[in-house]
Design a protein around this motif. Structure first.
Motif, mmCIF file in Angstrom:
data_model
loop_
_atom_site.group_PDB
_atom_site.id
_atom_site.type_symbol
_atom_site.label_atom_id
_atom_site.label_comp_id
_atom_site.label_asym_id
_atom_site.label_seq_id
_atom_site.Cartn_x
_atom_site.Cartn_y
_atom_site.Cartn_z
ATOM 1 N N MET A 157 0.818 -1.216 0.000
ATOM 2 C CA MET A 157 0.000 0.000 0.000
ATOM 3 C C MET A 157 0.849 1.263 0.000
ATOM 4 O O MET A 157 0.355 2.344 -0.321
ATOM 5 N N PHE A 158 2.156 1.130 0.380
ATOM 6 C CA PHE A 158 3.025 2.298 0.449
ATOM 7 C C PHE A 158 4.375 1.974 -0.167
ATOM 8 O O PHE A 158 4.841 0.829 -0.117
ATOM 9 N N ASP A 159 5.004 2.984 -0.772
ATOM 10 C CA ASP A 159 6.351 2.801 -1.315
ATOM 11 C C ASP A 159 7.371 2.968 -0.186
ATOM 12 O O ASP A 159 6.998 3.288 0.956
ATOM 13 N N PRO A 160 8.660 2.754 -0.438
ATOM 14 C CA PRO A 160 9.646 2.810 0.658
ATOM 15 C C PRO A 160 9.830 4.186 1.281
ATOM 16 O O PRO A 160 10.400 4.309 2.362
ATOM 17 N N HIS A 161 9.345 5.245 0.611
ATOM 18 C CA HIS A 161 9.423 6.588 1.197
ATOM 19 C C HIS A 161 8.217 6.898 2.073
ATOM 20 O O HIS A 161 8.197 7.922 2.754
ATOM 21 N N GLY A 162 7.203 6.017 2.024
ATOM 22 C CA GLY A 162 5.990 6.251 2.793
ATOM 23 C C GLY A 162 4.844 6.812 1.980
ATOM 24 O O GLY A 162 3.770 7.073 2.513
ATOM 25 N N ASP A 163 5.046 7.018 0.671
ATOM 26 C CA ASP A 163 3.972 7.520 -0.187
ATOM 27 C C ASP A 163 2.989 6.397 -0.508
ATOM 28 O O ASP A 163 3.405 5.264 -0.790
ATOM 29 N N PRO A 164 1.678 6.684 -0.480
ATOM 30 C CA PRO A 164 0.699 5.641 -0.830
ATOM 31 C C PRO A 164 0.784 5.269 -2.305
ATOM 32 O O PRO A 164 1.030 6.126 -3.152
ATOM 33 N N ILE A 165 0.606 3.989 -2.581
ATOM 34 C CA ILE A 165 0.648 3.491 -3.959
ATOM 35 C C ILE A 165 -0.779 3.422 -4.497
ATOM 36 O O ILE A 165 -1.629 2.744 -3.901
ATOM 37 N N PRO A 166 -1.082 4.115 -5.598
ATOM 38 C CA PRO A 166 -2.442 4.047 -6.156
ATOM 39 C C PRO A 166 -2.808 2.622 -6.540
ATOM 40 O O PRO A 166 -1.957 1.839 -6.985
ATOM 41 N N SER A 167 -4.074 2.282 -6.347
ATOM 42 C CA SER A 167 -4.556 0.978 -6.787
ATOM 43 C C SER A 167 -4.729 0.992 -8.303
ATOM 44 O O SER A 167 -4.568 2.027 -8.950
ATOM 45 N N GLU A 168 -5.090 -0.152 -8.849
ATOM 46 C CA GLU A 168 -5.273 -0.240 -10.301
ATOM 47 C C GLU A 168 -6.385 0.697 -10.776
ATOM 48 O O GLU A 168 -6.344 1.207 -11.890
ATOM 49 N N SER A 169 -7.357 0.959 -9.887
ATOM 50 C CA SER A 169 -8.465 1.842 -10.237
ATOM 51 C C SER A 169 -8.179 3.304 -9.908
ATOM 52 O O SER A 169 -9.037 4.168 -10.101
ATOM 53 N N GLY A 170 -6.965 3.587 -9.375
ATOM 54 C CA GLY A 170 -6.584 4.969 -9.097
ATOM 55 C C GLY A 170 -6.888 5.440 -7.694
ATOM 56 O O GLY A 170 -6.728 6.632 -7.397
ATOM 57 N N GLU A 171 -7.306 4.543 -6.795
ATOM 58 C CA GLU A 171 -7.604 4.924 -5.420
ATOM 59 C C GLU A 171 -6.335 4.845 -4.571
ATOM 60 O O GLU A 171 -5.470 3.994 -4.804
ATOM 61 N N MET A 172 -6.241 5.741 -3.560
ATOM 62 C CA MET A 172 -5.068 5.764 -2.685
ATOM 63 C C MET A 172 -5.502 5.871 -1.238
ATOM 64 O O MET A 172 -6.513 6.495 -0.919
ATOM 65 N N ASN A 173 -4.700 5.263 -0.350
ATOM 66 C CA ASN A 173 -4.945 5.401 1.079
ATOM 67 C C ASN A 173 -4.679 6.835 1.514
ATOM 68 O O ASN A 173 -3.718 7.459 1.059
ATOM 69 N N LYS A 174 -5.522 7.348 2.386
ATOM 70 C CA LYS A 174 -5.314 8.684 2.918
ATOM 71 C C LYS A 174 -4.252 8.632 4.009
ATOM 72 O O LYS A 174 -4.165 7.659 4.760
ATOM 73 N N VAL A 175 -3.443 9.675 4.089
ATOM 74 C CA VAL A 175 -2.379 9.721 5.086
ATOM 75 C C VAL A 175 -2.682 10.800 6.123
ATOM 76 O O VAL A 175 -3.376 11.777 5.839
ATOM 77 N N LYS A 176 -2.153 10.589 7.331
ATOM 78 C CA LYS A 176 -2.407 11.524 8.429
ATOM 79 C C LYS A 176 -1.143 12.244 8.872
ATOM 80 O O LYS A 176 -1.160 12.974 9.844
ATOM 81 N N TRP A 177 -0.023 12.021 8.144
ATOM 82 C CA TRP A 177 1.224 12.591 8.627
ATOM 83 C C TRP A 177 1.304 14.099 8.409
ATOM 84 O O TRP A 177 0.619 14.673 7.567
ATOM 85 N N VAL A 178 2.162 14.719 9.238
ATOM 86 C CA VAL A 178 2.390 16.175 9.182
ATOM 87 C C VAL A 178 3.894 16.417 9.150
ATOM 88 O O VAL A 178 4.679 15.560 9.568
#
Length: 336
Positions: A157-178
């Protein structure tokens, strides 16, 4: 017919065939190269526009050309083609993504982040190389190949930097980091994302051995500088650099190990107990350490140091094992 004449005609036919073949391939290769170049520029523009959109900024021809380091002369025909194909809209010199363009951009971002995940988990490439290599591959991998890669990696669900990986349909997990400078002082948190651009700032963060998953605590901050502790070491960063580190509060089942340090900080005569492995320890390195018995609760001490202090031999379960400092940095301990 004279045999010599026949041989001459055959030879002439072969020469003509070779010449025609050369003309065919030499004319086709530049065309293919030009098509691939246009495709790369198109996808780079889409990706850049998506990031601009996410930052709630705006893009025009000049700042887009500057961000991609392309001349107006080179980028303008591509913009015209993209407008005609419905990928972007132009409004008063402002360039915006259409829904079709946004979905195309997410496909490129998906491939980029999946490839970074692959490089981190399955290869020996350094973290500083992941982004550059992924930028090359994002234009070459098909959607079908991306789906296979995602499955091979265990549907991350996330790449090694912590960015969410889009699904095949273009959906992404929401992040709460600041950003780290915005977090409360003297409250434990963990690094959940490290921005990999610009590269010079990312390299500075890597050199300080700060990784996604590391626990940190902000000690002081002002408009120019922040200081924080991470795994037994205190760091001072400018707010510009620190803003590239994103954090979030620890979950209820996570414990902030206030006295945790890296194994590489252990000295002769000191003993320690392993807390665990950093999340940055992946793939073959992680398997090797687990096979060597580097598990939570394991007792460890320095057995022998090389003349250059790297590698270092550690006594683990009555066995001496040699580890490079880069690997020992990924093992967290509590000194006895």
């Amino acid at each position: 017919m004279n045999p010599a004449l026949i041989n001459l005609l055959v030879f002439a036919g072969v020469v003509i065939a070779i010449w025609l073949a050369y003309r065919f391939f030499s004319s086709r290769n530049p065309l293919e190269s030009r098509i691939n170049q246009q495709k790369t520029i198109t996808e780079d523009i889409l990706k850049q526009l998506y990031h601009v959109e996410q930052s709630k900024s705006s893009a025009n021809l000049d700042n887009l050309a500057g961000a991609l380091q392309l001349s107006r002369r080179k980028i303008y025909p591509v913009i015209e083609t993209m407008t005609g194909s419905g990928l972007i809209n132009l409004h008063d010199n402002q360039i915006e993504l259409t829904e079709e363009g946004r979905q195309y951009a997410l496909k490129i971002i998906r491939i980029h982040r999946l490839w970074e995940k692959y490089l981190a988990e399955r290869t020996g490439h350094k973290a500083s190389e992941w982004h550059h290599l992924a930028e090359k591959m994002e234009h070459k991998i098909s959607e079908e190949e991306a789906q296979k890669l995602e499955s091979f990696l265990g549907n991350p669900m996330f790449d090694p930097h912590g960015d969410p990986i889009p699904s095949e349909s273009g959906e992404m997990n929401k992040v709460k980091w600041v950003p780290l400078p915005s977090f409360e002082m003297n409250q434990p948190c963990k690094i959940t994302h490290i921005e990999d651009e610009p590269g010079v700032i990312y390299q500075q963060i890597l050199e300080n051995k700060l990784f996604v998953g590391s626990h940190v605590m902000l000690l002081q901050k002002d408009n120019n500088e922040v200081s924080f502790v991470c795994e037994g070491e205190e760091h001072r960063f400018s707010t510009i650099v620190a803003a590239n580190i994103h954090v979030e509060a620890l979950s209820e089942d996570e414990i902030f190990e206030e006295n945790a340090v890296r194994l590489s900080a252990l000295q002769y005569g000191e003993t320690a107990e392993v807390i665990g492995l950093s999340k940055e320890c992946r793939g073959a390195n992680r398997r090797r350490l687990l096979d060597l018995g580097i598990l939570p609760g394991t007792k460890v001490e320095v057995d022998l140091k090389s003349p250059l202090q790297d590698p270092v031999a550690y006594r683990v379960r009555n066995t001496s094992i040699a580890l490079r400092n880069t690997l020992a940095d990924l093992i967290l301990i509590n000194k006895s």
